[in-house]
Write a protein that holds these residues in place. Structure first.
Motif, short mmCIF file in Angstrom:
data_model
loop_
_atom_site.label_atom_id
_atom_site.label_comp_id
_atom_site.label_asym_id
_atom_site.label_seq_id
_atom_site.Cartn_x
_atom_site.Cartn_y
_atom_site.Cartn_z
N ILE A 193 43.75 53.94 21.53
CA ILE A 193 43.22 52.58 21.58
C ILE A 193 42.50 52.42 22.91
O ILE A 193 43.09 52.67 23.97
N SER A 194 41.24 52.05 22.86
CA SER A 194 40.48 51.89 24.11
C SER A 194 39.29 50.96 23.87
O SER A 194 38.49 51.21 22.97
N GLN A 195 39.20 49.93 24.67
CA GLN A 195 38.04 49.03 24.58
C GLN A 195 36.78 49.83 24.86
O GLN A 195 35.87 49.86 24.05
N SER A 196 36.75 50.48 26.02
CA SER A 196 35.54 51.18 26.47
C SER A 196 35.30 52.48 25.69
O SER A 196 34.16 52.91 25.54
N GLY A 197 36.38 53.11 25.28
CA GLY A 197 36.26 54.42 24.65
C GLY A 197 35.98 55.53 25.66
O GLY A 197 35.65 56.65 25.29
N GLU A 198 36.11 55.22 26.95
CA GLU A 198 35.79 56.20 27.99
C GLU A 198 36.95 56.46 28.95
O GLU A 198 36.79 57.21 29.91
N THR A 199 38.08 55.84 28.75
CA THR A 199 39.19 55.98 29.70
C THR A 199 39.67 57.43 29.77
O THR A 199 40.02 58.03 28.75
N ALA A 200 39.67 57.97 31.01
CA ALA A 200 39.88 59.41 31.20
C ALA A 200 41.22 59.88 30.63
O ALA A 200 41.29 60.89 29.92
N ALA A 221 39.39 41.61 33.02
CA ALA A 221 40.64 41.31 32.31
C ALA A 221 40.35 41.25 30.81
O ALA A 221 39.54 40.46 30.34
N SER A 222 41.01 42.12 30.09
CA SER A 222 40.75 42.21 28.65
C SER A 222 41.41 41.04 27.91
O SER A 222 42.58 40.76 28.09
N THR A 223 40.64 40.34 27.10
CA THR A 223 41.18 39.22 26.33
C THR A 223 40.84 39.39 24.85
O THR A 223 41.71 39.70 24.03
N GLY A 263 46.94 50.44 30.00
CA GLY A 263 46.83 49.02 30.34
C GLY A 263 47.05 48.11 29.14
O GLY A 263 48.00 48.27 28.36
N THR A 264 46.15 47.17 28.99
CA THR A 264 46.26 46.21 27.90
C THR A 264 46.18 46.89 26.54
O THR A 264 46.87 46.49 25.59
N ALA A 265 45.37 47.93 26.43
CA ALA A 265 45.24 48.64 25.15
C ALA A 265 46.59 49.28 24.78
O ALA A 265 46.98 49.32 23.61
N LEU A 302 50.69 41.35 33.26
CA LEU A 302 49.53 42.16 33.67
C LEU A 302 48.32 41.25 33.92
O LEU A 302 47.62 41.38 34.93
N LYS A 303 48.08 40.34 32.97
CA LYS A 303 46.93 39.44 33.09
C LYS A 303 47.03 38.60 34.36
O LYS A 303 46.08 38.46 35.11
N LEU A 304 48.23 38.04 34.61
CA LEU A 304 48.39 37.18 35.78
C LEU A 304 48.19 37.98 37.07
O LEU A 304 47.46 37.55 37.97
N LYS A 305 48.82 39.15 37.16
CA LYS A 305 48.72 39.89 38.42
C LYS A 305 47.30 40.38 38.65
O LYS A 305 46.80 40.35 39.76
N GLU A 306 46.60 40.81 37.61
CA GLU A 306 45.30 41.42 37.87
C GLU A 306 44.23 40.42 38.30
O GLU A 306 43.33 40.79 39.04
N ILE A 307 44.33 39.17 37.89
CA ILE A 307 43.28 38.24 38.31
C ILE A 307 43.71 37.19 39.33
O ILE A 307 42.88 36.66 40.04
O1 M6R Z 1 38.71 50.61 28.12
P1 M6R Z 1 40.19 50.72 27.89
O2 M6R Z 1 40.69 49.82 26.82
O3 M6R Z 1 40.63 52.16 27.63
O4 M6R Z 1 40.87 50.27 29.24
C1 M6R Z 1 42.26 50.35 29.41
C2 M6R Z 1 42.72 49.56 30.63
O5 M6R Z 1 42.08 50.03 31.79
C3 M6R Z 1 42.44 48.06 30.49
O6 M6R Z 1 43.02 47.53 29.33
C4 M6R Z 1 43.01 47.28 31.70
O7 M6R Z 1 44.40 47.35 31.72
C5 M6R Z 1 42.50 45.84 31.68
N1 M6R Z 1 41.85 45.52 32.92
C6 M6R Z 1 43.60 44.82 31.45
O8 M6R Z 1 43.13 43.53 31.41
#
Ligand code: M6R
Length: 365
Positions: free
Chosen positions: A101-108, A154-156, A56-58, A240-245
């Motif tokens: 790269i992962s915000q959550s650090g948990e993406t499978a 939505a990741s910002t 995704g965004t990452a 991506l941002k526009l479509k997801e929200i």
């Molecule tokens: O936690 P993560 O960074 O691994 O998540 C990756 C994507 O699921 C995440 O960036 C997703 O695309 C967002 N909802 C985009 O805004």
């Protein structure tokens, strides 16, 4: 707590100058304009290449990172979305390093890619927000993005902090590999250090314009985003941002790909958002914009003061940002893109922080 914001997403957009400044202080020295030695937790000076995987965004942050690592550190980068990366059976060598790269650090899928690289003997770095996450735990080096909790789906702020960290790492890698001079390092870091102030200023200036433009955008069913260089991943991020929200269908394309297919779609019913700072690609992008205009396409031109002065094409709207160095342009240009998606969704009355069908953290394949 949303403070005095309507949504977490809005709060997180406006927090960016502050959190980025905090993140940067971890990677660069604000006084000497040198990169901190911590960035060499992975020995970028010695590795033969870098593999990057994310979702995704990452992933789009990683794509921008690829441009930086290749340009500033002359380090070849292999990058793919994690769901492909993990199954591609690509040949990897222990002389390469890998970044996840992962915000959550948990993406499978990202975690599975990490394990694939570890099994192949690569040194593993994690660019994460959640430091106690599985991906952080399983890595040799953790590069925290220090964005603070991100609640909006939505990741910002995580995106722009990922970019700030990747830029710092790329500069550090350039120093380690001797591909940039001490003078270049100081100059690049100086631009990073200036960035939070410019971000705050831009957020203030463009807000009313983005809000009124969003009203227009909400009338359309399809939107095309175009960009070149690092503005290409940014075009995909905007879509991506526009479509997801807002649930408006949107696509991001490399501007040069326009004539290889998407140009067939151009008419007055599909606005084309052109992301074009006045950089070394500007003239090429403007010629693509000309092709759009010639077919009756409506253009939203996101550029800087120099770009606005250099183009005379009629547009539906022109968003003018300050002229900034190429290394910070993707971060500064993220702001109008985020605000456009945000206000469009607010205007359409969708659930901005919890869009339908989406989860903040995707822990299943
Ligand atoms: O936690 P993560 O960074 O691994 O998540 C990756 C994507 O699921 C995440 O960036 C997703 O695309 C967002 N909802 C985009 O805004």
């Amino acid at each position: 707590d949303k403070g005095n914001h309507r949504h977490f997403m809005e709060k997180e957009i406006y927090e960016q100058p502050e959190v980025i400044s905090h993140a940067l202080s971890h990677y660069v020295d604000f006084a000497s304009h040198r990169v901190h030695p911590g960035v060499s937790a992975i020995d970028f000076g010695k590795v033969s290449g870098l593999a990057i995987s994310a979702c995704g965004t990452a992933y789009l942050a990683g794509l921008i990172g690829k441009y930086w690592f290749e340009r500033y550190a002359r380090l070849p980068v292999e990058i793919d979305v994690a769901s492909e990366f993990r199954y591609r059976e690509m040949p990897l060598s222990p002389s390469q390093a890998a970044l996840f790269i992962s915000q959550s650090g948990e993406t499978a899928d990202t975690l599975a890619s990490l394990r694939y690289c570890r099994d192949n003997g690569l040194k593993i770095g994690a660019v994460v927000n959640v430091r106690e996450s599985t991906i952080a735990r399983e890595s040799d080096a953790v590069f925290p993005i220090m964005a603070g909790p991100e609640i909006g789906v939505a990741s910002t702020k995580a995106f722009t902090c990922q970019l700030a960290v990747l830029a710092s790492l790329a500069i550090g890698a350039g120093v380690a590999r001797g591909t940039i001079s001490a003078k270049d390092e100081k100059e690049l870091v100086h631009h990073l250090v200036e960035m939070p102030r410019i971000m705050a200023q831009v957020l203030n200036i463009i807000q009313p314009q983005m809000e009124s433009l969003s009203r227009e955008i909400s009338k359309y069913k399809d939107v095309l985003y175009l960009g070149r260089g690092t503005s290409f991943p940014l075009a995909m991020e905007g879509a991506l941002k526009l479509k997801e929200i807002s649930y408006i269908h949107a696509e991001g394309y490399a501007a040069g790909e326009l004539k290889h297919g998407p140009i067939a779609l151009i008419d007055e019913n599909m606005p084309v958002i052109v992301i074009a700072p006045h950089d070394r690609f500007f003239d090429k992008t403007v010629s693509n914009m000309q092709e759009v205009a010639a077919r009756g396409g409506r253009i939203i031109f996101i550029t800087d003061a120099a770009g606005a002065a250099a183009s005379t094409l009629p547009t539906m709207a022109t968003i003018i940002l300050p002229v900034v160095d190429e290394i910070i342009a993707p971060i500064i240009f993220s702001l109008p893109i985020q605000l456009l998606a945000y206000h469009t969704a607010v205007f359409m009355g969708t659930d901005v922080d919890q869009p339908r069908n989406l989860a903040k953290s995707v822990t299943v394949e």
